[in-house]
Design a protein around this motif. Structure first.
Motif, short mmCIF file in Angstrom:
data_model
loop_
_atom_site.label_atom_id
_atom_site.label_comp_id
_atom_site.label_asym_id
_atom_site.label_seq_id
_atom_site.Cartn_x
_atom_site.Cartn_y
_atom_site.Cartn_z
N LEU A 86 9.60 10.77 0.94
CA LEU A 86 9.83 9.42 1.47
C LEU A 86 10.58 9.47 2.79
CD1 LEU A 86 10.77 6.95 -1.41
CD2 LEU A 86 9.01 6.68 0.32
N SER A 87 11.56 10.37 2.89
CA SER A 87 12.33 10.51 4.11
C SER A 87 11.43 10.94 5.27
CB SER A 87 13.46 11.52 3.91
OG SER A 87 14.18 11.72 5.10
N GLN B 176 0.84 -1.21 0.00
CA GLN B 176 0.00 0.00 0.00
C GLN B 176 0.87 1.26 0.00
OE1 GLN B 176 -2.11 -1.14 3.57
NE2 GLN B 176 -3.99 -1.61 2.41
N ALA B 177 1.96 1.20 0.75
CA ALA B 177 2.89 2.34 0.78
C ALA B 177 3.48 2.58 -0.61
CB ALA B 177 4.00 2.07 1.79
N PRO C 197 6.21 0.63 6.70
CA PRO C 197 5.89 0.21 5.33
C PRO C 197 6.73 0.93 4.27
CG PRO C 197 4.20 1.69 6.16
CD PRO C 197 5.11 1.40 7.32
N PHE C 198 7.37 2.04 4.65
CA PHE C 198 8.16 2.79 3.67
C PHE C 198 9.64 2.42 3.71
CE2 PHE C 198 4.41 5.45 4.30
CZ PHE C 198 4.04 5.67 2.97
N GLU C 199 10.02 1.55 4.65
CA GLU C 199 11.42 1.14 4.72
C GLU C 199 11.78 0.36 3.46
OE1 GLU C 199 14.56 2.09 6.43
OE2 GLU C 199 12.89 2.17 7.84
N GLY C 200 12.86 0.75 2.83
CA GLY C 200 13.31 0.06 1.62
C GLY C 200 12.78 0.63 0.33
N LEU C 201 11.74 1.49 0.39
CA LEU C 201 11.22 2.12 -0.82
C LEU C 201 12.17 3.22 -1.28
CD1 LEU C 201 7.34 2.52 -0.43
CD2 LEU C 201 8.62 0.83 -1.72
N LEU D 117 8.37 9.33 10.09
CA LEU D 117 7.11 9.25 10.82
C LEU D 117 6.89 7.83 11.34
CD1 LEU D 117 4.19 10.10 11.65
CD2 LEU D 117 3.52 9.47 9.30
N TYR D 118 7.10 6.84 10.48
CA TYR D 118 6.80 5.46 10.88
C TYR D 118 7.84 4.90 11.85
CZ TYR D 118 2.58 4.93 8.19
OH TYR D 118 1.28 5.04 7.74
N ARG D 119 9.05 5.40 11.80
CA ARG D 119 10.02 4.99 12.82
C ARG D 119 9.55 5.48 14.19
NH1 ARG D 119 14.14 7.07 9.14
NH2 ARG D 119 14.86 5.36 7.81
#
Length: 322
Positions: A88-89, A65-66, A108-112, A94-96
């Protein structure tokens, strides 16, 4: 990021409480600058808006989804690769933080990654311009034979040998254990210390060798008695990189160059002109001292530009309708 990138703040929707808490965190704990805070707020508003469009809960967002949210942002906005990477950063940060607060179980954005920004081609002079710069002679009234001999020799080594500015600065008059580089006049070679402390030898052409001999004939009038540097300034000490840049800029203006000329442009010109003439990419790599041939391959694009210009100017089928 331009001011147009902040259009989302014109009529802002209230941020979710978790997003407001994160903004407070980066403002107080990380002490971000006001403009950076604006970028963070814009990034969070974009994320909230995109998730709302797709009916997704930010606290249960999954990696696929991300990825879709990033693709939607790319399609719906005029943000370039660098701005997308910045978004993205912000989202990853935010998610960290949400993970530290135990509000989500994964980022969910880790690695994108954002789309790669195109690398600009190095700027190179045309052959005629490069020769014009090397052959330039100041008016007699403004001519100082000593500094003109030095400057001409510097230009010849930058363009004729493809040396980096640091390699030219590091040249000494004589070979020694301490010398970073020197020119062997008998062999017609320059020995330099390049990036990664790697030594290499490059041939010195006839024009550069002649310029070197003319400079050495008058060098003693400027250099201190104990100065080992090949090139010296007005005070007799080693001619520095900033002095070479200033000299080259002034010389290019006086010679009527069409654009700003800097030392690395002459290195690019050396590489592209040599490749145009020889077509030997591996030889150009060795002469430039590149560790990997992929670094040198950028000059094949410059070569294609040169060929495309010739085609457009000369081929009867080259004229394209607008």
């Amino acid at each position: 990021m331009s001011e147009e990138d902040f259009n989302a703040a014109d009529a802002p929707e209230p941020l979710a409480s978790q997003l407001l808490d994160y903004l407070s965190h980066v403002r107080v704990e990380r002490r971000l600058a006001p403009r950076t805070l604006l970028i963070y707020e814009d990034g969070l508003r974009r994320l909230q808006g995109l998730a709302a469009q797709r009916g997704q809960n930010l606290l249960t967002l999954r990696s696929h989804q991300a990825r879709a949210l990033l693709a939607t942002l790319h399609a719906q906005s005029d943000l370039g690769p660098r701005s997308l990477a910045l978004m993205l950063s912000v989202w990853r940060g935010l998610y960290r933080w949400l993970g530290q607060q135990r509000l989500v179980d994964l980022n969910p954005f880790e690695g994108l990654r954002a789309p790669k920004a195109p690398k600009p081609l190095p700027k190179a002079l045309g052959v005629d311009d490069a020769v014009q710069l090397a052959d330039y002679q100041p008016e007699a009234a403004a001519l100082d034979v000593r500094t003109e001999a030095r400057d001409r020799c510097v230009v010849e080594l930058l363009y004729g040998c493809g040396l980096r500015i640091s390699e030219v600065v590091g040249l000494d008059v004589l070979a020694s254990v301490q010398a970073l580089g020197w020119v062997d006049q008998q062999a017609g070679e320059a020995h330099v210390l390049g990036k990664g402390s790697k030594r290499r030898s490059v041939p010195v052409g006839a024009a550069a060798m002649q310029a070197l001999q003319q400079w050495l004939a008058v060098r003693g009038q400027l250099a201190r008695a104990d100065e080992a540097a090949l090139f010296v300034g007005a005070r007799g000490a080693r001619f520095g990189a900033s002095q070479i840049r200033a000299m080259l800029k002034q010389r290019a203006l006086a010679a009527g160059m069409p654009s700003h000329v800097h030392p690395h442009m002459l290195r690019h010109s050396f590489a592209s002109h040599l490749l145009q003439s020889s077509g030997d990419l591996r030889a150009v790599q060795e002469l430039l001292g590149h560790a990997h041939i992929t670094t040198t391959q950028v000059y094949t694009q410059l070569d294609f530009q040169h060929l495309a210009k010739i085609y457009d100017a000369a081929h009867p089928r080259a004229k394209r309708k607008n």
